[in-house]
Design a protein around this motif. Sequence first.
Motif, PDB file in Angstrom:
ATOM      1  N   CYS A 169     -26.471 -29.497  -6.970  1.00  0.00           N
ATOM      2  CA  CYS A 169     -26.799 -30.876  -6.610  1.00  0.00           C
ATOM      3  C   CYS A 169     -27.993 -30.921  -5.670  1.00  0.00           C
ATOM      4  O   CYS A 169     -28.550 -31.984  -5.430  1.00  0.00           O
ATOM      5  CB  CYS A 169     -25.598 -31.546  -5.956  1.00  0.00           C
ATOM      6  SG  CYS A 169     -25.181 -30.833  -4.368  1.00  0.00           S
ATOM      7  N   CYS A 224     -28.023 -29.335  -0.247  1.00  0.00           N
ATOM      8  CA  CYS A 224     -28.278 -28.370   0.825  1.00  0.00           C
ATOM      9  C   CYS A 224     -29.762 -28.028   0.885  1.00  0.00           C
ATOM     10  O   CYS A 224     -30.328 -27.853   1.959  1.00  0.00           O
ATOM     11  CB  CYS A 224     -27.441 -27.114   0.626  1.00  0.00           C
ATOM     12  SG  CYS A 224     -27.649 -26.331  -0.960  1.00  0.00           S
ATOM     13  N   PRO A 237     -20.901 -31.058  -0.591  1.00  0.00           N
ATOM     14  CA  PRO A 237     -19.668 -31.802  -0.899  1.00  0.00           C
ATOM     15  C   PRO A 237     -18.708 -31.014  -1.780  1.00  0.00           C
ATOM     16  O   PRO A 237     -17.631 -31.503  -2.071  1.00  0.00           O
ATOM     17  CB  PRO A 237     -20.176 -33.046  -1.635  1.00  0.00           C
ATOM     18  CG  PRO A 237     -21.613 -32.828  -1.923  1.00  0.00           C
ATOM     19  CD  PRO A 237     -22.029 -31.507  -1.418  1.00  0.00           C
ATOM     20  N   ILE A 243     -20.789 -23.512  -0.606  1.00  0.00           N
ATOM     21  CA  ILE A 243     -21.578 -22.604   0.224  1.00  0.00           C
ATOM     22  C   ILE A 243     -20.870 -22.473   1.561  1.00  0.00           C
ATOM     23  O   ILE A 243     -20.390 -23.454   2.115  1.00  0.00           O
ATOM     24  CB  ILE A 243     -23.032 -23.124   0.343  1.00  0.00           C
ATOM     25  CG1 ILE A 243     -23.938 -22.103   0.992  1.00  0.00           C
ATOM     26  CG2 ILE A 243     -23.113 -24.439   1.067  1.00  0.00           C
ATOM     27  CD1 ILE A 243     -25.409 -22.420   0.820  1.00  0.00           C
ATOM     28  N   LEU A 272     -22.460 -17.914  -1.457  1.00  0.00           N
ATOM     29  CA  LEU A 272     -21.908 -18.849  -2.433  1.00  0.00           C
ATOM     30  C   LEU A 272     -20.528 -18.366  -2.847  1.00  0.00           C
ATOM     31  O   LEU A 272     -20.344 -17.191  -3.155  1.00  0.00           O
ATOM     32  CB  LEU A 272     -22.812 -18.919  -3.662  1.00  0.00           C
ATOM     33  CG  LEU A 272     -24.196 -19.508  -3.414  1.00  0.00           C
ATOM     34  CD1 LEU A 272     -25.053 -19.362  -4.649  1.00  0.00           C
ATOM     35  CD2 LEU A 272     -24.085 -20.964  -3.033  1.00  0.00           C
TER      36      LEU A 272
HETATM   37  S1  SF4 Z   1     -24.383 -25.268  -2.508  1.00  0.00           S
HETATM   38 FE1  SF4 Z   1     -23.342 -27.231  -2.438  1.00  0.00          FE
HETATM   39  S2  SF4 Z   1     -24.896 -28.671  -1.705  1.00  0.00           S
HETATM   40 FE2  SF4 Z   1     -25.969 -26.822  -2.356  1.00  0.00          FE
HETATM   41  S3  SF4 Z   1     -26.570 -27.252  -4.469  1.00  0.00           S
HETATM   42 FE3  SF4 Z   1     -24.626 -26.149  -4.531  1.00  0.00          FE
HETATM   43  S4  SF4 Z   1     -23.079 -27.738  -4.597  1.00  0.00           S
HETATM   44 FE4  SF4 Z   1     -24.982 -28.733  -3.937  1.00  0.00          FE
END
Ligand code: SF4
Lengths: 190, 395
Positions: free
Chosen positions: A69, A72, A122, A126, A53
């Motif tokens: 969100c 992933c 988006p 990551i 991350l």
């Molecule tokens: S890594 Fe990206 S896709 Fe996964 S939860 Fe976090 S913001 Fe959303």
Amino acid sequence: MSVPLPGQGIVKGLVETARNFVGSYVEKDRLVTVQYPEERVPQAEASRNFPFLVYDGDDWQKGLRCVACQICEKECPPQCIYIVKDTARKPDHTGKLQFQPRLFEIDTSVCMSCQVCVEVCPFDAIKMDVEYELSTSDRFNSLLLRKAQLAKPNQYFHKIHPAEAAEVDARLGADKAKAEAKAAAATRPA
Amino acid sequence: MNSEPAKLENAPLAKPYELRPKALADGGQPGELLEISMGPQHPSTHGVFRMDVVLDGERVVKLKPVFGYLHRNHEKIGENTTYLGSMPYTDRLDYFCSLTSNWAYALAVEKLAGLQAPERAEYIRVITAELTRLQNHISLVGFLLQDMGASGTPLMYAFREREKILDLFESLTGARMMCNYMRFGGCRCDLPPGWLDQARQVVGEFPRFLDEFEALLSGNEILLSRTQGVGALPPELAVNAGITGPMLRASGVNYDIRKVDKYGIYDRFDFRVPLGDHGDVYDRYMMRVLEMRASLKILEAALRDIPDGPIMDPKSKLRGFRPRAGEVYGRIESPKGELGFYLISDGSPKPCRYRVRPPSFINLTILEDMCLGHYVADAVIILGSVDIVMGEVDR
Ligand code: SF4
Ligand code: SF4
């Protein structure tokens, strides 16, 4: 066609072997072995191993780009990401309030390094790491990477994937500039 | 070549030995038979393949392939994951040729969703697929020689060259073997700077290596006597059994999906499809060598002509991908034969039926017919010449 002498093919083969053996002392492309722990092959820009991350700034808790969100988590083919949303929000790079993950865990014993999570995210939160010397003596606990282990600074991302990181920074910078211009336009009449 | 399995009358029978129980009574073979289980950990069975061989002396009188030790439920997983989610799993089918597996799957989904890869992406696909063919065939020849007892040398030379191609894959896709590179309607990322030059260099140097390799092997008397006339597969049987790929062409049947379907942009390249005459192990070995030379021709042309441009169909999307309901079969000529994906979509994000036609599995079904009457040591090289990868056979 003349009939080949018996054994001719074998002799021809042995000449080839000798050429390769002697050649390995003089020709670089015949001596290809890399003496691994001492010598290392430089890694390509596209190399990938396990995801990490990205965070901006110095504080990994505050700077984490992930907004929980859970896209992933849903898209990961072997389902090895586990996310729990935090109720507290924090501002993202444009200043907008966003969710953040309370727990973010990746089970690297299951992860197959497919990069699908990176593609679908988006928020450019990551990315793929290139670290490969990861052996542990514990099969379960140490292979489950927690949020604190996954968080790595943007500078690190620049180091391992320079071209991609520059592109991401440019995109995020443009977003930020746009948001600031919008905010300025909104505050001016007041 | 005789199309019948060699007659067994000539083989000297082992002397009956009363105290030992008969290993296998059916088949009506006189004398004492020995049933052995080769594999699944036998080093020459290319992974976790097992064959139950019944021997009369040293000759094979019965052979039963046993599959399934590497079964991973690939097709069922494909029905429970999104279309995109199956793409990384296709890498693990034939793990030597992940890029061609990617292509076959992408082709099937593109047919289903009506996507069209742009010009540049098509060229990249041809280049990566032919590079895959090179490295698959070269390692196959290495392994075949290893099975014959040429321990090390040919295999190491083959792997030295294969590594150069894998370096290309790594700098393009990020992984040497599990590339996960193609997407529906194009490719995941564009070629990195300098990649084409590096590829041209690898392709330019490959013929020299092939010449050396052939000098080392093709005329070698031991190789000739071990392979010629061994494991002959008559063309009629090959066609009836659904054999495809180099194995079919070694039996003299002219069938190459690159020519038949002209999928992608294969109609733009001028290449010859080598054909064998006897269908024995030697022809199958030669077929691989000649196909590599044909692939080099294609590669040279593709690397010369590759245009600039986009690499993704703008209609394609990663998330929320739902092709319309329908049924397709997409197939390509993978290095091992016809690799096909059969998909039924009901309009949801997951395929309703997902089925793989794996070439090495179907090519393997004919193993018994090729091995009957041969020595058990020949069974090993006949298996080696089929070119199997257990990831694909068992799925
Ligand atoms: S890594 Fe990206 S896709 Fe996964 S939860 Fe976090 S913001 Fe959303
Ligand atoms: S790389 Fe693939 S398997 Fe690993 S966490 Fe990401 S999506 Fe899941």
